[in-house]
Write an enzyme that holds these catalytic residues in place. Structure first.
Site, PDB file in Angstrom:
ATOM      1  N   ALA A  14     -16.404 -13.590 115.841  1.00  0.00           N
ATOM      2  CA  ALA A  14     -17.800 -13.642 115.770  1.00  0.00           C
ATOM      3  C   ALA A  14     -18.600 -12.759 115.887  1.00  0.00           C
ATOM      4  CB  ALA A  14     -18.140 -15.131 116.561  1.00  0.00           C
ATOM      5  N   ALA A  15     -17.922 -11.423 115.727  1.00  0.00           N
ATOM      6  CA  ALA A  15     -18.562  -9.977 116.278  1.00  0.00           C
ATOM      7  C   ALA A  15     -19.562  -9.591 115.247  1.00  0.00           C
ATOM      8  CB  ALA A  15     -17.503  -9.219 116.471  1.00  0.00           C
ATOM      9  N   ARG A  20     -26.951 -10.068 106.458  1.00  0.00           N
ATOM     10  CA  ARG A  20     -27.381 -10.677 105.251  1.00  0.00           C
ATOM     11  C   ARG A  20     -28.324 -11.974 105.603  1.00  0.00           C
ATOM     12  NH1 ARG A  20     -22.338 -11.462 101.483  1.00  0.00           N
ATOM     13  NH2 ARG A  20     -23.969 -12.761 100.342  1.00  0.00           N
ATOM     14  N   GLN A  77     -16.398  -6.753 121.180  1.00  0.00           N
ATOM     15  CA  GLN A  77     -16.012  -5.931 120.068  1.00  0.00           C
ATOM     16  C   GLN A  77     -17.001  -4.921 119.994  1.00  0.00           C
ATOM     17  OE1 GLN A  77     -15.303  -6.885 115.961  1.00  0.00           O
ATOM     18  NE2 GLN A  77     -13.722  -5.170 115.632  1.00  0.00           N
ATOM     19  N   ASP A 107     -17.608 -17.988 110.885  1.00  0.00           N
ATOM     20  CA  ASP A 107     -18.495 -18.222 110.112  1.00  0.00           C
ATOM     21  C   ASP A 107     -17.581 -19.184 108.757  1.00  0.00           C
ATOM     22  OD1 ASP A 107     -16.801 -16.167 108.965  1.00  0.00           O
ATOM     23  OD2 ASP A 107     -18.633 -14.926 108.382  1.00  0.00           O
ATOM     24  N   GLU A 159      -5.769  -5.473 100.338  1.00  0.00           N
ATOM     25  CA  GLU A 159      -7.171  -5.745 100.178  1.00  0.00           C
ATOM     26  C   GLU A 159      -7.669  -5.413  98.830  1.00  0.00           C
ATOM     27  OE1 GLU A 159      -9.594  -6.820 102.504  1.00  0.00           O
ATOM     28  OE2 GLU A 159      -7.807  -7.074 103.790  1.00  0.00           O
ATOM     29  N   ARG A 321     -38.197 -41.292 116.503  1.00  0.00           N
ATOM     30  CA  ARG A 321     -38.018 -40.284 117.234  1.00  0.00           C
ATOM     31  C   ARG A 321     -36.898 -40.507 118.328  1.00  0.00           C
ATOM     32  NH1 ARG A 321     -43.684 -38.166 118.970  1.00  0.00           N
ATOM     33  NH2 ARG A 321     -42.309 -36.555 120.027  1.00  0.00           N
ATOM     34  N   LYS A 339     -41.454 -43.405 119.715  1.00  0.00           N
ATOM     35  CA  LYS A 339     -40.689 -42.490 120.476  1.00  0.00           C
ATOM     36  C   LYS A 339     -40.473 -43.111 121.733  1.00  0.00           C
ATOM     37  CE  LYS A 339     -42.843 -39.874 123.204  1.00  0.00           C
ATOM     38  NZ  LYS A 339     -42.746 -39.757 124.531  1.00  0.00           N
TER      39      LYS A 339
END
Length: 454
Positions: A14-15, A20, A77, A107, A159, A321, A339
């Site tokens: 997750a580095a 984007r 990292q 992700d 790749e 709520r 609520k």
């Protein structure tokens, strides 16, 4: 320990900066169905009971540390030199660990526990592969890295940017997810170079290194390409949300819920609905909602952090709520907001009412425009309404206040003192009546208007 009793460690990458997304929030903390995508992934991981968990972070590390609250070790990292380099950063956190390692991506949140088990199981197959890769076959292979394989045995990983035209024609793609024994993983990573189009250290190269050593490597292919779909932009986040919601709607209907217009209903990750619940169009469930059997939720209602008991009737245009507790056969109607309050068995608030920090007794009726005035600008206060009490329209109950059982509050009252059981409370200014005054007023004003025109 996994089901096969092999110690298991998880590395979550997750580095990435997530540029984007164009967001101050770390990419993997963006929610799907009200839950950060990283939490979706860790929930599936939890089914395998890993011995250790490591999250490799870079940009936004402080956000991840706060979100994880010590549930995983953190590795940094910096700079980011590729996926192989990222996994290497977890080596210190896994010092002394001897077992299997799963490499996942923060992700890519919807990899199932069953798929993870399949990868670990294949790692301990008869041929004892050095690395197991999770592959998939999308409708459009785009620029994914390719897996050149036969009968599940990998011949080469490449790749897209480095692939030949023949290799690009292969539809078996690399998800990036891998499994390996800890001893193999870090030994192979130490040998990865960066002689490629991007000048980065690619994780898939560990497969090619193992193959060059004469060791087998294997691919496990998921039947569901959506399971390994990465999320790198707001558009992809919305697409992932849409896929998740579509599946959840189908599950709800399979479980005995009627969705009148399924595509307009939005669930949260933890929504619980009973049997024979009817959900009309444009209903939104936020986190923490539990709905019992035989409830109807009418159109354009929003529920979050609420419990709804059997045979209750909600909406349309109702807002429940957090802390709303709607008991059996209670009615919460049009433009009513609840609520942190209990609506007792059979209690009714049919329209244009706010009930906050309150307890409404069984069978009580709140007329249109009733408001519990629960906040004095500094503190919240409680309103208690007894069983079968009747609150007239446009009444303000100024908390803290208690309305007794069977009491009646007359319409238009502002109640600031307790009302006893069975009492009538009428809080209004005396009405002043002047017969003929309006007729005289109109005559004078018409005359003045005519004189002004003349």
């Amino acid at each position: 320990m996994t089901e096969a009793s092999h110690p298991l460690a998880i590395i979550v990458l997750a580095a990435g900066k997530g540029t984007r997304m164009k967001s101050d929030t770390h990419k993997v903390l963006h929610p799907i169905a009200g839950r950060p995508m990283l939490e979706h992934l860790l929930a599936s991981v939890g089914e395998l009971s890993p011995e250790r968990q490591v999250v490799v972070a870079g940009h936004g590390r402080d956000q991840l540390e706060k979100a994880l609250a010590g549930r995983a070790a953190m590795a940094l990292q910096e700079p980011q030199l590729g996926t192989a380099h990222a996994v290497q950063q977890a080596e210190g956190a896994l010092a002394g660990f001897e077992g299997d390692v799963l490499v996942l991506y923060g992700d890519v949140p919807f990899v199932s526990a069953d798929t993870m088990r399949a990868m670990i199981g294949r790692l301990h197959g008869a041929d004892q592969p050095a690395v197991v890769v999770l592959g998939f076959e999308p409708d459009d292979a785009l620029a994914y890295g390719r897996i050149i394989a036969k009968d599940g045995a990998i011949a080469k990983m490449v790749e897209f940017k480095d692939a030949s035209a023949e290799e690009r024609a292969c539809r078996l793609c690399n998800s990036g997810l891998m499994a390996a024994r800890a001893s193999d993983l870090f030994a192979l990573l130490a040998r990865v170079g960066n002689d490629n189009a991007q000048g980065e250290y690619y994780l898939p190269d560990i497969v090619n290194i193992a193959l060059a050593d004469g060791r087998p490597c294997a691919v496990v292919v998921t039947a569901d390409a959506d399971e390994v779909a990465g999320i790198n932009s707001r558009a992809e986040l919305a697409e992932a949300e849409g896929r998740w919601q579509k599946r959840r709607r189908l599950q709800a209907m399979d479980d005995g819920v009627t969705l009148v217009a399924p595509e307009t209903v939005w669930f949260s990750w933890d929504t619980k609905l009973g049997r024979d619940v009817v959900v009309e169009p444009n209903v939104v469930f936020g986190p923490g909602v539990e709905v019992a059997d035989h409830v109807t939720i009418h159109a354009f209602s929003h529920l979050a952090g609420a419990k709804v008991a059997s045979q209750a009737d909600i909406g349309p245009y109702a807002r429940l709520r957090p802390g709303a507790d709607i008991r059996e056969k209670a009615r919460v109607g049009n433009f009513v907001e609840i609520k942190n309050a209990v609506m007792g068995v059979g209690a009714k608030a049919n329209h244009l009412t706010y009930v906050g920090d309150a307890q409404v007794g069984a069978g009580a009726n709140l007329g249109a425009g009733t408001i519990t005035c629960n906040y004095d600008g500094y503190f919240k206060h409680k309103t208690i309404i007894g069983e079968r009490a009747f609150i007239g329209s446009n009444s303000a109950l100024i908390a803290p206040v208690k309305i007794g059982a069977d009491a009646i509050v007359a319409a238009g009252s502002a109640v600031s003192r307790d009302v006893g059981d069975g009492e009538l409370r009428l809080v209004r200014a005396e009405q002043l009546v002047k017969p003929g005054w309006a007729d005289q007023f109109h005559d004078i004003m018409r005359r003045r208007k005519a004189e002004k025109k003349g």
